[in-house]
Design a protein around this motif. Structure first.
Motif, mmCIF file in Angstrom:
data_model
loop_
_atom_site.group_PDB
_atom_site.id
_atom_site.type_symbol
_atom_site.label_atom_id
_atom_site.label_comp_id
_atom_site.label_asym_id
_atom_site.label_seq_id
_atom_site.Cartn_x
_atom_site.Cartn_y
_atom_site.Cartn_z
ATOM 1 N N GLU A 1 54.302 87.806 67.611
ATOM 2 C CA GLU A 1 54.085 86.373 67.516
ATOM 3 C C GLU A 1 52.620 86.135 67.826
ATOM 4 O OE1 GLU A 1 56.774 83.625 69.320
ATOM 5 O OE2 GLU A 1 58.232 85.207 69.644
ATOM 6 N N ASN A 2 51.960 85.313 67.007
ATOM 7 C CA ASN A 2 50.553 85.074 67.284
ATOM 8 C C ASN A 2 50.280 83.604 67.470
ATOM 9 O OD1 ASN A 2 50.738 84.248 64.635
ATOM 10 N ND2 ASN A 2 48.708 84.980 64.118
ATOM 11 N N TYR A 3 49.123 83.158 66.994
ATOM 12 C CA TYR A 3 48.633 81.836 67.332
ATOM 13 C C TYR A 3 49.476 80.703 66.796
ATOM 14 C CZ TYR A 3 46.641 82.705 62.735
ATOM 15 O OH TYR A 3 46.478 83.023 61.420
ATOM 16 N N SER A 4 50.351 80.910 65.867
ATOM 17 C CA SER A 4 51.210 79.846 65.353
ATOM 18 C C SER A 4 52.649 80.299 65.426
ATOM 19 C CB SER A 4 50.851 79.518 63.898
ATOM 20 O OG SER A 4 51.817 78.664 63.331
ATOM 21 N N GLU B 1 41.098 91.384 54.272
ATOM 22 C CA GLU B 1 39.759 91.455 53.677
ATOM 23 C C GLU B 1 39.187 90.061 53.431
ATOM 24 O OE1 GLU B 1 39.553 95.525 51.065
ATOM 25 O OE2 GLU B 1 40.623 93.837 50.173
ATOM 26 N N ALA B 2 40.071 89.119 53.111
ATOM 27 C CA ALA B 2 39.629 87.758 52.793
ATOM 28 C C ALA B 2 39.573 86.860 54.024
ATOM 29 C CB ALA B 2 40.564 87.143 51.753
ATOM 30 N N GLY B 3 39.881 87.421 55.210
ATOM 31 C CA GLY B 3 39.883 86.614 56.425
ATOM 32 C C GLY B 3 41.043 85.644 56.490
ATOM 33 N N HIS C 1 41.445 86.159 60.886
ATOM 34 C CA HIS C 1 41.710 84.833 60.328
ATOM 35 C C HIS C 1 40.591 83.872 60.726
ATOM 36 C CE1 HIS C 1 44.563 82.088 58.364
ATOM 37 N NE2 HIS C 1 44.141 81.172 59.212
ATOM 38 N N GLY C 2 39.417 84.444 61.001
ATOM 39 C CA GLY C 2 38.251 83.611 61.279
ATOM 40 C C GLY C 2 38.012 83.277 62.734
ATOM 41 N N LYS C 3 38.903 83.718 63.639
ATOM 42 C CA LYS C 3 38.708 83.437 65.064
ATOM 43 C C LYS C 3 37.843 84.539 65.682
ATOM 44 C CE LYS C 3 41.545 79.905 64.909
ATOM 45 N NZ LYS C 3 42.841 79.922 65.582
ATOM 46 N N CYS C 4 37.235 84.229 66.823
ATOM 47 C CA CYS C 4 36.357 85.207 67.463
ATOM 48 C C CYS C 4 37.017 85.858 68.673
ATOM 49 C CB CYS C 4 35.042 84.548 67.878
ATOM 50 S SG CYS C 4 35.243 83.185 69.037
#
Length: 335
Positions: free
Chosen positions: A8-11, A28-30, A39-42
């Motif tokens: 389970e992750n951020y959603s 590859e596409a984020g 997914h674009g998070k740091c």
């Protein structure tokens, strides 16, 4: 055998399982549905980590997607026209593919033409790992499925797979043991219900199976139901878009008898109405699983045909997302 870890992750809606082709082209596409860093998070916000890091796998693979699903040419062993628009096909698969397709929610893309635009996703009804014979039941609906009417014994079909997200609520199915479950199958949904029934039976659960054969003339999964259950009851489940009083009464009785999971194998309207009924009687504690009826084309989350919009302007790729059906139907925007 494939890795099968739930994360389970951020959603809350983005719960899935890691498989051999992971990380895929979405990484590859984020746009990875599991890893926040892909997914674009740091930062990493994985919950219930099971020891497999997608981000590390991605970096170890040269920041590239792993090899995708393979395509196989499989020989047709049996073809049976059950009635006007229902076709039963049994084909011989490579042993590894047959092993991968025994799980609930398994499906493949099939075609008879070399043009990959013509392949169509079909759920697995049965995968016999001793004979490597895979059985599928197809409802002929459009241009793609009509081409399958030309298949004959000893012909070759092109199979792409395996895929495993043909059922929402897999975690509930796999974790239910020594308990009670109700399976409601309607129409063509009776075919993909068989792997679910087998899994629940193997986990020593007591099963109540309800079949609504409408719009068909017969129950075409009798031979499998005899193997994995103690029979079934035929009930009309839905009429003019509403649950019938008969199925409502049965659901109430089964919950009173200790049922903790209801699996719905049918159209989305049936799944939605069952969830709606459970909520109306304040039985949100009863777990639900159901068929994934999303339109699919590539099966990899890239083409966008399976996407659905949810509250908060969120778009989810239903060929990839694995979650509780309540998260699919309750937060979904239909316009």
């Amino acid at each position: 055998m494939r890795a099968f870890y739930y994360i389970e992750n951020y959603s809350k809606i983005s719960r899935s399982f890691i498989t051999e082709p992971c990380p895929c082209h979405l990484a590859e596409a984020g746009e990875c549905i599991l890893c926040s860093q892909l997914h674009g998070k740091c930062f990493c916000d994985c919950l219930n980590w099971k020891g497999v890091c997608i981000y590390q796998e991605f970096n170890n693979n040269g920041k590239a997607a792993k090899k995708g699903r393979e395509t196989f040419r499989c020989k047709v062993k049996e073809v049976e026209h059950l009635e006007g628009d229902v076709l039963l096909i049994r084909f011989i698969a490579p042993h590894k593919l047959a092993l991968d397709l025994v799980h609930p929610g398994s499906y493949v893309f099939i075609r008879t033409d070399e043009n990959f635009y013509f392949d169509v996703p079909i759920s697995i009804m049965e995968s016999d790992i001793e004979s490597d014979v895979v059985s599928i039941m197809i409802e002929i609906r459009g241009i793609k499925t009509k081409k399958l009417l030309d298949i004959k014994i000893d012909d070759e079909m092109v199979i792409r797979g395996p895929y495993w997200n043909g059922v929402f609520g897999l975690k509930s199915i796999n974790e239910l043991k020594d308990n009670k479950a109700l399976v409601i199958a309607r129409g063509i949904g009776m075919a993909p219900s068989i792997p679910v029934i087998r899994k629940l039976s193997n986990n020593k659960n007591t099963l109540k199976v309800v079949i609504d054969k409408s719009p068909y003339k017969d129950v075409y999964v009798n031979e499998y139901l005899k193997q994995y259950s103690e029979g079934y009851e035929e009930i009309n489940t839905i009429d003019k878009g509403k649950l019938t009083d008969e199925i409502k009464k049965l659901i109430l009785n089964e919950i009173a008898n200790g049922v903790t999971l209801i699996h719905v194998a049918g159209a989305d309207i049936l799944s939605f109405k069952v969830i709606e009924f459970l909520n109306s009687i304040d039985k949100r504690d009863v777990k639900v699983s159901c068929c994934n009826n999303a339109k699919m084309c590539c099966g990899e989350g890239v083409c966008g045909s399976c996407t659905a919009r949810f509250q908060g302007h969120r778009v989810k790729r239903l060929c990839k997302v694995q979650t509780d059906p309540r998260n699919i139907f309750e937060g979904r925007r239909f316009i």
